[in-house]
Design a protein around this motif. Structure first.
Motif, PDB file in Angstrom:
ATOM      1  N   ARG A 175      -1.272  15.034   6.887  1.00  0.00           N
ATOM      2  CA  ARG A 175      -0.615  13.835   6.344  1.00  0.00           C
ATOM      3  C   ARG A 175      -1.575  12.649   6.317  1.00  0.00           C
ATOM      4  O   ARG A 175      -1.232  11.533   6.695  1.00  0.00           O
ATOM      5  CB  ARG A 175       0.647  13.477   7.133  1.00  0.00           C
ATOM      6  N   ARG A 176      -2.804  12.891   5.860  1.00  0.00           N
ATOM      7  CA  ARG A 176      -3.771  11.805   5.706  1.00  0.00           C
ATOM      8  C   ARG A 176      -3.352  10.932   4.519  1.00  0.00           C
ATOM      9  O   ARG A 176      -3.104  11.454   3.416  1.00  0.00           O
ATOM     10  CB  ARG A 176      -5.173  12.358   5.466  1.00  0.00           C
ATOM     11  N   PRO A 177      -3.269   9.619   4.679  1.00  0.00           N
ATOM     12  CA  PRO A 177      -2.818   8.757   3.577  1.00  0.00           C
ATOM     13  C   PRO A 177      -3.630   8.922   2.302  1.00  0.00           C
ATOM     14  O   PRO A 177      -3.076   8.932   1.207  1.00  0.00           O
ATOM     15  CB  PRO A 177      -2.949   7.352   4.163  1.00  0.00           C
ATOM     16  N   ARG A 178      -4.945   9.060   2.428  1.00  0.00           N
ATOM     17  CA  ARG A 178      -5.776   9.192   1.225  1.00  0.00           C
ATOM     18  C   ARG A 178      -5.435  10.491   0.489  1.00  0.00           C
ATOM     19  O   ARG A 178      -5.337  10.505  -0.750  1.00  0.00           O
ATOM     20  CB  ARG A 178      -7.257   9.164   1.599  1.00  0.00           C
ATOM     21  N   ALA A 179      -5.280  11.568   1.228  1.00  0.00           N
ATOM     22  CA  ALA A 179      -4.935  12.846   0.598  1.00  0.00           C
ATOM     23  C   ALA A 179      -3.573  12.759  -0.086  1.00  0.00           C
ATOM     24  O   ALA A 179      -3.377  13.301  -1.183  1.00  0.00           O
ATOM     25  CB  ALA A 179      -4.938  13.963   1.639  1.00  0.00           C
ATOM     26  N   LEU A 180      -2.639  12.062   0.521  1.00  0.00           N
ATOM     27  CA  LEU A 180      -1.313  11.917  -0.081  1.00  0.00           C
ATOM     28  C   LEU A 180      -1.359  11.045  -1.332  1.00  0.00           C
ATOM     29  O   LEU A 180      -0.636  11.298  -2.301  1.00  0.00           O
ATOM     30  CB  LEU A 180      -0.340  11.328   0.938  1.00  0.00           C
ATOM     31  N   ALA A 181      -2.199  10.012  -1.325  1.00  0.00           N
ATOM     32  CA  ALA A 181      -2.345   9.183  -2.524  1.00  0.00           C
ATOM     33  C   ALA A 181      -2.940   9.997  -3.675  1.00  0.00           C
ATOM     34  O   ALA A 181      -2.538   9.852  -4.837  1.00  0.00           O
ATOM     35  CB  ALA A 181      -3.219   7.971  -2.218  1.00  0.00           C
ATOM     36  N   ILE A 182      -3.883  10.867  -3.351  1.00  0.00           N
ATOM     37  CA  ILE A 182      -4.457  11.761  -4.365  1.00  0.00           C
ATOM     38  C   ILE A 182      -3.382  12.724  -4.866  1.00  0.00           C
ATOM     39  O   ILE A 182      -3.283  12.996  -6.073  1.00  0.00           O
ATOM     40  CB  ILE A 182      -5.661  12.521  -3.780  1.00  0.00           C
ATOM     41  N   LEU A 183      -2.559  13.236  -3.951  1.00  0.00           N
ATOM     42  CA  LEU A 183      -1.476  14.143  -4.337  1.00  0.00           C
ATOM     43  C   LEU A 183      -0.496  13.456  -5.283  1.00  0.00           C
ATOM     44  O   LEU A 183      -0.036  14.061  -6.262  1.00  0.00           O
ATOM     45  CB  LEU A 183      -0.743  14.633  -3.085  1.00  0.00           C
ATOM     46  N   ALA A 184      -0.170  12.195  -5.013  1.00  0.00           N
ATOM     47  CA  ALA A 184       0.744  11.461  -5.892  1.00  0.00           C
ATOM     48  C   ALA A 184       0.164  11.354  -7.301  1.00  0.00           C
ATOM     49  O   ALA A 184       0.885  11.482  -8.294  1.00  0.00           O
ATOM     50  CB  ALA A 184       1.011  10.071  -5.314  1.00  0.00           C
ATOM     51  N   SER A 185      -1.150  11.133  -7.405  1.00  0.00           N
ATOM     52  CA  SER A 185      -1.785  11.050  -8.718  1.00  0.00           C
ATOM     53  C   SER A 185      -1.736  12.390  -9.440  1.00  0.00           C
ATOM     54  O   SER A 185      -1.521  12.442 -10.660  1.00  0.00           O
ATOM     55  CB  SER A 185      -3.237  10.588  -8.562  1.00  0.00           C
ATOM     56  N   PHE A 186      -1.925  13.479  -8.697  1.00  0.00           N
ATOM     57  CA  PHE A 186      -1.807  14.805  -9.315  1.00  0.00           C
ATOM     58  C   PHE A 186      -0.413  15.024  -9.890  1.00  0.00           C
ATOM     59  O   PHE A 186      -0.251  15.453 -11.036  1.00  0.00           O
ATOM     60  CB  PHE A 186      -2.130  15.894  -8.291  1.00  0.00           C
ATOM     61  N   PHE A 187       0.616  14.725  -9.098  1.00  0.00           N
ATOM     62  CA  PHE A 187       1.976  14.926  -9.583  1.00  0.00           C
ATOM     63  C   PHE A 187       2.270  14.032 -10.784  1.00  0.00           C
ATOM     64  O   PHE A 187       3.013  14.427 -11.692  1.00  0.00           O
ATOM     65  CB  PHE A 187       2.980  14.669  -8.466  1.00  0.00           C
ATOM     66  N   ALA A 188       1.707  12.826 -10.791  1.00  0.00           N
ATOM     67  CA  ALA A 188       1.907  11.946 -11.940  1.00  0.00           C
ATOM     68  C   ALA A 188       1.324  12.558 -13.206  1.00  0.00           C
ATOM     69  O   ALA A 188       1.873  12.396 -14.303  1.00  0.00           O
ATOM     70  CB  ALA A 188       1.283  10.579 -11.670  1.00  0.00           C
ATOM     71  N   LEU A 189       0.208  13.278 -13.083  1.00  0.00           N
ATOM     72  CA  LEU A 189      -0.396  13.934 -14.245  1.00  0.00           C
ATOM     73  C   LEU A 189       0.559  14.946 -14.877  1.00  0.00           C
ATOM     74  O   LEU A 189       0.483  15.221 -16.080  1.00  0.00           O
ATOM     75  CB  LEU A 189      -1.694  14.635 -13.844  1.00  0.00           C
ATOM     76  N   LEU A 190       1.458  15.508 -14.083  1.00  0.00           N
ATOM     77  CA  LEU A 190       2.405  16.494 -14.609  1.00  0.00           C
ATOM     78  C   LEU A 190       3.421  15.878 -15.560  1.00  0.00           C
ATOM     79  O   LEU A 190       4.155  16.596 -16.238  1.00  0.00           O
ATOM     80  CB  LEU A 190       3.128  17.192 -13.461  1.00  0.00           C
ATOM     81  N   HIS A 202      -3.248   1.921  -4.822  1.00  0.00           N
ATOM     82  CA  HIS A 202      -3.691   3.273  -5.171  1.00  0.00           C
ATOM     83  C   HIS A 202      -2.527   4.174  -5.592  1.00  0.00           C
ATOM     84  O   HIS A 202      -2.750   5.292  -6.059  1.00  0.00           O
ATOM     85  CB  HIS A 202      -4.424   3.891  -3.981  1.00  0.00           C
ATOM     86  N   LEU A 203      -1.315   3.678  -5.416  1.00  0.00           N
ATOM     87  CA  LEU A 203      -0.127   4.443  -5.794  1.00  0.00           C
ATOM     88  C   LEU A 203       0.552   3.899  -7.044  1.00  0.00           C
ATOM     89  O   LEU A 203       1.391   4.566  -7.639  1.00  0.00           O
ATOM     90  CB  LEU A 203       0.893   4.427  -4.643  1.00  0.00           C
ATOM     91  N   GLU A 204       0.173   2.697  -7.443  1.00  0.00           N
ATOM     92  CA  GLU A 204       0.884   1.994  -8.516  1.00  0.00           C
ATOM     93  C   GLU A 204       0.860   2.763  -9.831  1.00  0.00           C
ATOM     94  O   GLU A 204       1.876   2.879 -10.516  1.00  0.00           O
ATOM     95  CB  GLU A 204       0.288   0.595  -8.687  1.00  0.00           C
ATOM     96  N   TRP A 205      -0.291   3.317 -10.212  1.00  0.00           N
ATOM     97  CA  TRP A 205      -0.368   4.059 -11.477  1.00  0.00           C
ATOM     98  C   TRP A 205       0.547   5.278 -11.433  1.00  0.00           C
ATOM     99  O   TRP A 205       1.279   5.561 -12.391  1.00  0.00           O
ATOM    100  CB  TRP A 205      -1.800   4.496 -11.759  1.00  0.00           C
ATOM    101  N   ALA A 206       0.521   6.012 -10.327  1.00  0.00           N
ATOM    102  CA  ALA A 206       1.350   7.213 -10.219  1.00  0.00           C
ATOM    103  C   ALA A 206       2.830   6.857 -10.339  1.00  0.00           C
ATOM    104  O   ALA A 206       3.595   7.556 -11.021  1.00  0.00           O
ATOM    105  CB  ALA A 206       1.082   7.920  -8.889  1.00  0.00           C
ATOM    106  N   MET A 207       3.253   5.765  -9.704  1.00  0.00           N
ATOM    107  CA  MET A 207       4.649   5.348  -9.794  1.00  0.00           C
ATOM    108  C   MET A 207       5.005   4.935 -11.217  1.00  0.00           C
ATOM    109  O   MET A 207       6.080   5.266 -11.729  1.00  0.00           O
ATOM    110  CB  MET A 207       4.905   4.200  -8.829  1.00  0.00           C
TER     111      MET A 207
END
Length: 522
Positions: A392-407, A447-452
């Protein structure tokens, strides 16, 4: 000698107890013997009676010849909530000879599922590469007919899931998707245990791909999951503070395990797959990875690497957390801390590479998402990146959010519909929870704003998201990448890795699907 007590002979026992010639206690909804052995009881599910009778008849007749395949394992509903029971039950029932013992209703169901697969479902795998449609529509079923039980069950499992997306209240489809998925995983695991050779490499590769589709699609039908830290512990492992309650968002690790499994199968069986025209065409239909490893802000997701060196410096002074099965960090015993510190330089290097590689994949996928590029992310990220997610590293989770946003670019595909919105909101909810503390949301929001913004964007999946919203023009970027392509096709990438000796040398175990399947909507 006292006279024998009179007793009343009962014929109301369950079918399993009768078949085993043992006394049934006739307790409903599951008799004591079925509970003891962890199997389904027809008191609980009367609809399994026909299957149990068929299985019993099959056990008394010669087994099906090895060169023929029973297209689809017997349909049995899940026993209780645990999907492990489903898998156990599917393995425990002998596969009957389809021409003698399978009920007409079962045959009609399989015909319905096979028609769904060839007419509709197979096309949803080839939306970015129509050239492979004939492979998935004709070649793959033919391989299943030739004797690959795990491939046959995978075909029917995916078709059942597709039909469930259309008619979610059809209980027959719910039971079918459970049973065929459990059966395909059991057969697939057994085949891997026996070893890969030139006769089964093709079918194992194709089954691994279908399992990846299954693990992705099942997320659509799952109820909201939760994870708990463990009795008496909070996020910091302090037994004096209250534990986190279930109900928080759970990362779909089954995605990563299944897609990584495709990569592992490919690497382990490449000596056979490289000669297969079927696999070659499937692999070459994928968009070619063209990764830019620049770490500055000039790349679209470069901002996700800001502060990385400071984070790594902090990690070098602290032992890495030990991960329990539940996925949340526990404190490391003092006896192990020295060993962890001794390995820290390698761990730091692996962490840096994991982050940089994941960002490079995101940047590439962001340019051509309509070509299915985002789906390369769970298959290509490193094992260390998955560990960072488990920690549950914050940076890894922020990257994960960006991946899901790509979907979001693939929202028109049934097995990805709504995925971006649900998963991004789930990941961001972790930053706004007590787990990270009060400052995490404020620190990581830029770092989460674009994904949201992408997750909440009203997009029907038809056509590109406007460049000013997405951050790039899909088709212009596609043309630029095609013009600058210098690395040949995807086949060449794998061939190069194989020659360099970088291929995975062992096959990971089949992912544990019990919790995933238990979360299905009934």
């Amino acid at each position: 000698m006292p006279p024998r007590r009179s007793h009343k002979k009962s014929r109301a026992g369950c079918k399993r107890c009768k078949a085993r010639k043992i006394k049934c206690d006739e307790v409903h909804p599951r008799c004591g013997n079925c509970v003891k052995h962890g199997v389904a009881c027809d008191f609980e599910h009367p609809e399994v009676i026909a299957d149990l009778q068929a299985a019993q008849a099959a056990a008394q007749t010669p087994s099906t010849p090895a060169e023929t395949v029973n297209f689809g394992s017997p349909i049995v509903p899940p026993s209780g909530a645990a999907a492990a029971g489903v898998a156990q039950l599917c393995r425990s029932l002998p596969a009957p000879n389809i021409s003698q013992t399978t009920a007409p209703g079962h045959r009609l169901l399989e015909l319905r599922l096979m028609h769904q697969y060839t007419a509709m479902t197979c096309k949803t795998f080839t939306f970015t590469a129509p050239v492979t449609e004939e492979i998935w529509k004709i070649t793959v079923p033919n391989l299943a007919f030739s004797g690959s039980q795990h491939l046959a069950d995978s075909i029917l499992a995916v078709a059942a899931l597709h039909l469930r997306s259309i008619t979610p209240n059809d209980k027959e489809l719910v039971r079918a998707s459970h049973a065929y998925m459990a059966a395909s995983l059991a057969e697939y695991s057994a085949a891997l245990t026996k070893g890969i050779n030139h006769t089964n490499a093709e079918s194992l590769f194709l089954t691994s791909a279908l399992i990846a589709f299954q693990s992705t699609a099942t997320r659509v039908f799952m109820k909201d999951e939760g994870f708990s830290i463990g009795a008496g512990q909070n996020a910091n492992g302090d037994p004096k503070q209250p534990a986190q309650q279930p109900g928080c968002y759970a990362i779909p690790f089954s995605w990563f395990h299944s897609f990584q499994g495709v990569k592992a199968i490919t690497a382990a069986s490449w000596q056979y797959l490289r000669a297969s025209p079927v696999v070659t065409q499937v692999i070459n239909s994928q968009a070619v990875l063209q990764l830019d490893f620049r770490t500055g802000p000039e790349t679209f997701f470069g901002h996700l690497l800001e502060g990385l060196e400071d984070e790594l410096a902090t990690m070098s002074r602290e032992p890495a957390p030990e991960m329990p099965s539940g996925g949340l960090p526990n404190p490391i015993p003092p006896s192990e801390q020295q060993n962890r510190k001794a390995a820290s330089p390698e761990l730091i290097s692996a962490t840096r590479q994991a982050y940089q590689h994941s960002i490079a994949v995101l940047n590439w996928a962001h340019k051509i998402p309509h070509k299915g590029a985002p789906l390369a992310f769970p298959a290509t990220v490193s094992k260390r990146f998955i560990e960072l997610l488990e920690e549950r590293r914050p940076r890894a989770l922020a990257i994960l959010a960006s991946f899901f946003a790509l979907l979001k670019s693939l929202d028109g595909i049934w097995w990805l519909q709504g995925m971006a919105r649900r998963e991004v909101l789930g990941v961001v909810s972790l930053f706004n929870s007590d787990f990270f503390g009060p400052d995490a949301y404020r620190k990581w929001w830029p770092h989460l704003e674009w994904a949201m913004r992408i997750a909440l964007y009203d997009h029907d999946g038809r056509g590109p998201i406007p460049a000013e919203v997405w951050g790039s023009d899909w088709y212009a970027e596609e043309a630029a990448l095609a013009e600058g392509q210098e690395h040949g096709n995807y086949f060449g990438h794998i061939e190069l890795l194989s020659q360099m000796g970088s291929a995975v040398q062992s096959i990971p175990s089949v992912p544990e699907y019990a919790a995933m399947m238990a979360g299905y909507q009934r």
